[in-house]
Design an enzyme around this catalytic site. Structure first.
Site, PDB file in Angstrom:
ATOM      1  N   HIS A 206       0.828  -1.206   0.000  1.00 28.35           N
ATOM      2  CA  HIS A 206       0.000   0.000   0.000  1.00 28.35           C
ATOM      3  C   HIS A 206       0.862   1.255   0.000  1.00 28.35           C
ATOM      4  O   HIS A 206       0.573   2.219  -0.702  1.00 28.35           O
ATOM      5  CB  HIS A 206      -0.948  -0.014   1.209  1.00 28.35           C
ATOM      6  CG  HIS A 206      -2.060  -0.994   1.038  1.00 28.35           C
ATOM      7  ND1 HIS A 206      -3.204  -0.986   1.797  1.00 28.35           N
ATOM      8  CD2 HIS A 206      -2.209  -2.025   0.182  1.00 28.35           C
ATOM      9  CE1 HIS A 206      -4.005  -1.963   1.410  1.00 28.35           C
ATOM     10  NE2 HIS A 206      -3.421  -2.620   0.433  1.00 28.35           N
TER      11      HIS A 206
ATOM     12  N   THR B 155      -0.088 -15.673   0.250  1.00 21.02           N
ATOM     13  CA  THR B 155       0.240 -16.943   0.904  1.00 21.02           C
ATOM     14  C   THR B 155       0.192 -16.800   2.425  1.00 21.02           C
ATOM     15  O   THR B 155       0.169 -17.789   3.145  1.00 21.02           O
ATOM     16  CB  THR B 155       1.643 -17.436   0.473  1.00 21.02           C
ATOM     17  OG1 THR B 155       1.969 -18.600   1.211  1.00 21.02           O
ATOM     18  CG2 THR B 155       2.721 -16.401   0.747  1.00 21.02           C
TER      19      THR B 155
END
Ligand code: HEM
Length: 266
Positions: free
Chosen positions: A72, A142
């Site tokens: 981000h 993951t």
């Protein structure tokens, strides 16, 4: 025009050389580099590593949260924390400065999990990242978790999801309420950084709408298959892609600022 005195020429030459030096210095200091703090703050990286290790030991999801934070931050042009993640290692380029903007306007660049493949590819292309980078970086899923409110529509309305998987998620995420209930992004090993997320995609066990886009009969299927068979290739590519992502128009040199309080502009 009167000829210039030697001392005047020398002075001008020195001034020019100084100017050139300052120019070159500003170029050099306007780039990210791995040893940015080596001279100015040699204790910085060990101190940060200690804090991060302690935080992850205290709360295992912290590693995932920090990884997402880096994504981000890179997309909205703020500062990246300096850290490394268990699993693949890469050389983090340092020297990013903080943004002088402190609102949420930049978050518009963060891709929505409701996008289809072409929209996801465009969102990354807008930041100079390829479709291949996108598939690689997406492997970050993951680890970590997601909230019911984010994946509800997928498990109640979409067809390209393993029915037994959708049923198990409905037990966690009711049709109404429980918005903040959590489920792992990686079904098998949610706290281990591996290539399982790609295996999930291949059996329609992507929890987010966007997860499943990468294995939906489109241009990215072959890369997903490749990573599902070759965890080492994924790990190597992931490190390179993280470096590339960290280099998205960073604020360096005299751009931006170094915030005294990370949460607000000075
Ligand atoms: C198109 C790209 C992406 C989309 C649409 C996307 C979307 C999401 C969403 C919706 C969540 C769950 C948020 C929640 O439930 O509150 C999430 C979590 C996460 N994302 Fe992504 N993501 C993308 C790319 C990335 C990338 C590039 C990285 C890192 C390199 C990343 C790392 C993570 C991690 C680690 C989590 C779990 C965070 C935690 O458990 O605290 N994502 N992402």
């Amino acid at each position: 025009m009167a000829p210039k005195k030697f001392s005047e020429i020398k002075h001008n030459l020195l001034a020019s050389l100084l100017g050139l030096f300052l120019f070159l210095f500003s170029i050099a200091s306007a780039q990210l580099c791995p040893d940015f703090y080596e001279k100015t703050c040699p204790g910085a990286l060990p101190a940060i590593e200690n804090v991060v290790r302690a935080a992850v030991a205290n709360e295992s999801r912290m590693g995932a949260s920090l990884l997402r934070l880096q994504f981000h931050d890179c997309f909205v042009n703020a500062r990246v924390q300096k850290w490394k993640l268990g699993g693949p290692y890469w050389t983090v380029l340092l020297g990013r400065r903080d943004s002088t903007i402190a609102n949420f306007s930049g978050t518009i660049d963060i891709p929505s999990p409701l996008l289809n493949l072409s929209g996801l590819i465009t969102a990354f292309a807008n930041k100079g990242l390829s479709a291949s980078d996108l598939v690689t970086l997406y492997g970050a899923h993951t680890v970590g978790q997601t909230r019911c409110t984010i994946f509800r529509s997928r498990i109640y309305t979409e067809n390209n999801i393993d029915p037994s998987y959708a049923a198990s998620l409905r037990a966690i995420c009711p049709a109404t309420g429980g918005d903040d209930n959590l489920a792992p992004l990686d079904t098998e090993t949610p706290t281990v950084f591996d290539n399982d997320i790609y295996k999930d995609m291949m059996v329609e066990r992507g929890i987010l709408h966007s997860d499943q886009q990468f294995y939906s009969g489109g241009s990215t299927d072959s890369q997903v298959e490749g990573y599902s068979n070759n965890p080492e290739a994924f790990a190597v590519d992931f490190g390179y892609a993280m470096i590339k992502m960290a280099n998205i128009s960073p604020l360096t040199g005299t751009s931006g600022q170094v915030r005294l309080n990370c949460r607000k502009v000075n």
